[in-house]
Motif scaffolding. Sequence first.
Motif, short mmCIF file in Angstrom:
data_model
loop_
_atom_site.label_atom_id
_atom_site.label_comp_id
_atom_site.label_asym_id
_atom_site.label_seq_id
_atom_site.Cartn_x
_atom_site.Cartn_y
_atom_site.Cartn_z
N ALA A 1 0.83 -1.21 0.00
CA ALA A 1 0.00 0.00 0.00
C ALA A 1 0.86 1.26 0.00
O ALA A 1 1.86 1.34 0.72
CB ALA A 1 -0.93 -0.01 1.21
N SER B 1 -3.10 -0.45 -4.15
CA SER B 1 -3.52 -0.39 -2.76
C SER B 1 -2.94 0.87 -2.14
O SER B 1 -1.78 1.22 -2.39
CB SER B 1 -3.01 -1.64 -2.02
OG SER B 1 -3.27 -1.56 -0.65
N GLU C 1 -6.37 0.42 2.08
CA GLU C 1 -5.93 -0.42 3.19
C GLU C 1 -6.05 0.31 4.53
O GLU C 1 -6.27 -0.30 5.57
CB GLU C 1 -4.48 -0.85 2.95
CG GLU C 1 -3.96 -1.86 3.95
CD GLU C 1 -2.58 -2.35 3.58
OE1 GLU C 1 -1.61 -1.95 4.25
OE2 GLU C 1 -2.48 -3.15 2.62
#
Length: 196
Positions: free
Chosen positions: A45, A144, A166
Amino acid sequence: MPTSYVASSLLPTPYGTFNMHGFADSETGKEHLALSMGDFTDGTAVLTRLHSECLTGDALFSMRCDCGYQLKEALKRISEEGRGVILYLRQEGRGIGLLNKIKAYNLQDQGADTVEANERLGFDADMRKYDMTKDMLDHLQIKSVKLMTNNPRKIKALTELGIVVEQRQAIEVGENSHNKNYLATKASKLDHLFGR
């Protein structure tokens, strides 16, 4: 792809050197930017901010909003982490444009709040769209994100575009006597997540 990559260059800033990527949106004619730092190829992420253009706050140091403060904070956090991206989206005044924003400010000077001002001018409270971010993030190989935002609409928009959010990181900076009511209106009428 309605939003297509055009070119990149280095952008040295007080917060470090970023890569600046330009994108053209064929549907709106707008030009958007991504400011990135670090490598995104490992799939983890990425610290991310969706930042809608605010000439008054970002460039003219207006204290009527928290936009310029948020932009600086996002640059600082990315620099500290050494990895992240800001998508700088050309949708001034929550999508109503600069001159209409000045008209809205005039109504606010007379007592309207930020939502009422937009609505009195015949606009929705928030007309921004985030469809262009999918093509921009795809180009950067980002799937992400750890999203720096107080706005749940941004989380919803990215999720609907297939981007995994996330984590949300609050970005509460810049409150002052000139924007206190503006921030309160964002919380009460636009569901911004202050203090949560």
